[in-house]
Design a protein around this motif. Sequence first.
Motif, PDB file in Angstrom:
ATOM      1  N   SER A 128      10.325   6.776  14.431  1.00  0.00           N
ATOM      2  CA  SER A 128       9.742   6.920  15.768  1.00  0.00           C
ATOM      3  C   SER A 128       8.249   6.614  15.787  1.00  0.00           C
ATOM      4  N   ASP A 129       7.711   6.160  14.658  1.00  0.00           N
ATOM      5  CA  ASP A 129       6.283   5.845  14.549  1.00  0.00           C
ATOM      6  C   ASP A 129       5.936   4.684  15.482  1.00  0.00           C
ATOM      7  N   PRO A 130       4.992   4.870  16.420  1.00  0.00           N
ATOM      8  CA  PRO A 130       4.627   3.776  17.327  1.00  0.00           C
ATOM      9  C   PRO A 130       4.194   2.506  16.594  1.00  0.00           C
ATOM     10  N   ALA A 131       3.566   2.660  15.441  1.00  0.00           N
ATOM     11  CA  ALA A 131       3.141   1.469  14.695  1.00  0.00           C
ATOM     12  C   ALA A 131       4.346   0.673  14.227  1.00  0.00           C
ATOM     13  N   LEU A 132       5.398   1.365  13.764  1.00  0.00           N
ATOM     14  CA  LEU A 132       6.612   0.678  13.330  1.00  0.00           C
ATOM     15  C   LEU A 132       7.300   0.019  14.519  1.00  0.00           C
ATOM     16  N   LEU A 133       7.315   0.704  15.659  1.00  0.00           N
ATOM     17  CA  LEU A 133       7.911   0.122  16.862  1.00  0.00           C
ATOM     18  C   LEU A 133       7.145  -1.109  17.319  1.00  0.00           C
ATOM     19  N   THR A 182       0.691  -2.038   9.728  1.00  0.00           N
ATOM     20  CA  THR A 182       1.986  -2.686   9.597  1.00  0.00           C
ATOM     21  C   THR A 182       1.826  -4.174   9.296  1.00  0.00           C
ATOM     22  N   ALA A 183       0.673  -4.724   9.598  1.00  0.00           N
ATOM     23  CA  ALA A 183       0.323  -6.085   9.212  1.00  0.00           C
ATOM     24  C   ALA A 183      -1.056  -6.016   8.561  1.00  0.00           C
ATOM     25  N   PRO A 184      -1.348  -6.911   7.628  1.00  0.00           N
ATOM     26  CA  PRO A 184      -2.607  -6.791   6.891  1.00  0.00           C
ATOM     27  C   PRO A 184      -3.823  -7.173   7.710  1.00  0.00           C
ATOM     28  N   LYS A 185      -4.976  -6.659   7.270  1.00  0.00           N
ATOM     29  CA  LYS A 185      -6.247  -7.135   7.793  1.00  0.00           C
ATOM     30  C   LYS A 185      -6.492  -8.549   7.269  1.00  0.00           C
ATOM     31  N   LEU A 186      -6.819  -9.444   8.178  1.00  0.00           N
ATOM     32  CA  LEU A 186      -7.114 -10.829   7.801  1.00  0.00           C
ATOM     33  C   LEU A 186      -8.604 -11.141   7.886  1.00  0.00           C
ATOM     34  N   GLY A 196      -4.085   1.953   4.274  1.00  0.00           N
ATOM     35  CA  GLY A 196      -3.300   2.548   3.209  1.00  0.00           C
ATOM     36  C   GLY A 196      -1.810   2.306   3.358  1.00  0.00           C
ATOM     37  N   ARG A 197      -1.327   2.246   4.604  1.00  0.00           N
ATOM     38  CA  ARG A 197       0.089   1.978   4.828  1.00  0.00           C
ATOM     39  C   ARG A 197       0.484   0.626   4.233  1.00  0.00           C
ATOM     40  N   PHE A 198      -0.373  -0.385   4.477  1.00  0.00           N
ATOM     41  CA  PHE A 198      -0.073  -1.727   3.980  1.00  0.00           C
ATOM     42  C   PHE A 198      -0.137  -1.777   2.456  1.00  0.00           C
ATOM     43  N   VAL A 199      -1.167  -1.172   1.863  1.00  0.00           N
ATOM     44  CA  VAL A 199      -1.295  -1.163   0.399  1.00  0.00           C
ATOM     45  C   VAL A 199      -0.086  -0.489  -0.234  1.00  0.00           C
ATOM     46  N   ALA A 200       0.315   0.663   0.297  1.00  0.00           N
ATOM     47  CA  ALA A 200       1.437   1.398  -0.277  1.00  0.00           C
ATOM     48  C   ALA A 200       2.734   0.607  -0.161  1.00  0.00           C
ATOM     49  N   ALA A 201       2.960  -0.023   0.990  1.00  0.00           N
ATOM     50  CA  ALA A 201       4.205  -0.763   1.199  1.00  0.00           C
ATOM     51  C   ALA A 201       4.326  -1.923   0.222  1.00  0.00           C
ATOM     52  N   TRP A 202       3.217  -2.653   0.028  1.00  0.00           N
ATOM     53  CA  TRP A 202       3.300  -3.820  -0.855  1.00  0.00           C
ATOM     54  C   TRP A 202       3.324  -3.440  -2.328  1.00  0.00           C
ATOM     55  N   LEU A 203       2.647  -2.386  -2.704  1.00  0.00           N
ATOM     56  CA  LEU A 203       2.767  -1.937  -4.091  1.00  0.00           C
ATOM     57  C   LEU A 203       4.210  -1.550  -4.411  1.00  0.00           C
ATOM     58  N   ALA A 207      -3.425   3.662  -2.653  1.00  0.00           N
ATOM     59  CA  ALA A 207      -3.537   3.403  -1.216  1.00  0.00           C
ATOM     60  C   ALA A 207      -4.691   4.195  -0.620  1.00  0.00           C
ATOM     61  N   ALA A 208      -4.836   5.454  -1.048  1.00  0.00           N
ATOM     62  CA  ALA A 208      -5.936   6.281  -0.537  1.00  0.00           C
ATOM     63  C   ALA A 208      -7.286   5.709  -0.955  1.00  0.00           C
ATOM     64  N   TYR A 209      -7.370   5.230  -2.191  1.00  0.00           N
ATOM     65  CA  TYR A 209      -8.641   4.684  -2.676  1.00  0.00           C
ATOM     66  C   TYR A 209      -9.016   3.411  -1.922  1.00  0.00           C
ATOM     67  N   PHE A 210      -8.118   2.441  -1.885  1.00  0.00           N
ATOM     68  CA  PHE A 210      -8.469   1.161  -1.273  1.00  0.00           C
ATOM     69  C   PHE A 210      -8.677   1.299   0.228  1.00  0.00           C
ATOM     70  N   ALA A 211      -7.920   2.193   0.877  1.00  0.00           N
ATOM     71  CA  ALA A 211      -8.103   2.378   2.317  1.00  0.00           C
ATOM     72  C   ALA A 211      -9.486   2.908   2.645  1.00  0.00           C
TER      73      ALA A 211
END
Length: 363
Positions: free
Chosen positions: A70-75, A210-214, A314-321, A354-358
């Motif tokens: 139900s996370d708005p970011a995922l939606l 949900t998408a990386p910083k470019l 951090g969400r993006f870093v964690a997902a890709w790791l 993820a916490a560090y890089f974020a």
Amino acid sequence: MMIRLTWRRVGAALAAASVAGAGFWLAAPYNISARLEHWPPVEYLLHGYMRNAVSNRTALTDPPPDMDMSDPALLRLGAGHFVAGCATCHGAPGVPRNPLVLQMMPKPPYLPETDPLELPEIHWLTYNGLKYTGMPGWAGAGRKDEGWAVAALVRALPGMSAETFRELAFAETDPPERAAMPFGTAGGTLSVVENCARCHGADGLGRDGTAPKLAGQSPDHLFRALTLYATDARQSGIMEPLAATLTEDARRDLARHYASLPDGTGGTPPFGQGDAARGEVLARQGAADRQVGACLGCHGQPGNRAPRIAGQHGRFVAAWLALWREDQVTPGPDAARMHAAAYGLTDQDIADLAAYFAGQTAP
């Protein structure tokens, strides 16, 4: 009267059935025109078999525990893909199905008014597609993680207002009325940059990870990533269909555009429960006892083509790791190297990194 079963009679029955079957196949009396509805018993058999097949294959499947459906970011991520890849056939709140698809048999269901299946069933259909229906499988081989965003969105469509859907799919489009998606196009009347902004943000800083910083990445890295997606060398059912429509010049222009944007003044809030101090030690030194490489040995080093991850969400870093740890093929040609570096990471290691890089400010 009892009929005694003999091998001769069995053989005769089988021969008669074979002749009848061959006659049916050659004469083709069942009309397969898409303009005609199925004969009810045929529809019952086909639809019932489909439901059983999907249900049986998802009986032991649950959504990933680290994803809030139900996370708005995922939606938002699901809506960004749905409006470009799914709405033409299945409609969306305030968006009718295109007249062309109404001539299909079976007709794609209008999902805003369809009782949704269970989440694992929606995910299975999203990733695998359906034979004989026109429903394609997911373009990104192995990227089952992406399908959960679409499944979450589809599950939420019934009862969703048109305004809510437009906000999820086109929040950064200005003016929003230009965001209509005509049949056969990926972005309607949006420009290429505006279409990218639906997931990456107009400022290139992403939308909740949900998408990386470019913004501020090197143009060489961005161009290479777009080219890998465009040529099916890196897998993503979200990125591949969009990148494949771009010419080489368009990919270079996009890369230069996002590389020129300011990368923000600081880091982003950490995602999950991670220890940033421990994450810094892992990022700088690795963990030799578990063959975990030092992230900063490549990422952020001048002249290295690895992307800069300082300040990524951090969400993006964690997902890709997690992707690199679990699979050395899925994300692309650098997967073997990254898989070797991430294979020994624990869930807590990933949260710490993820916490560090974020929390880092991009140099």
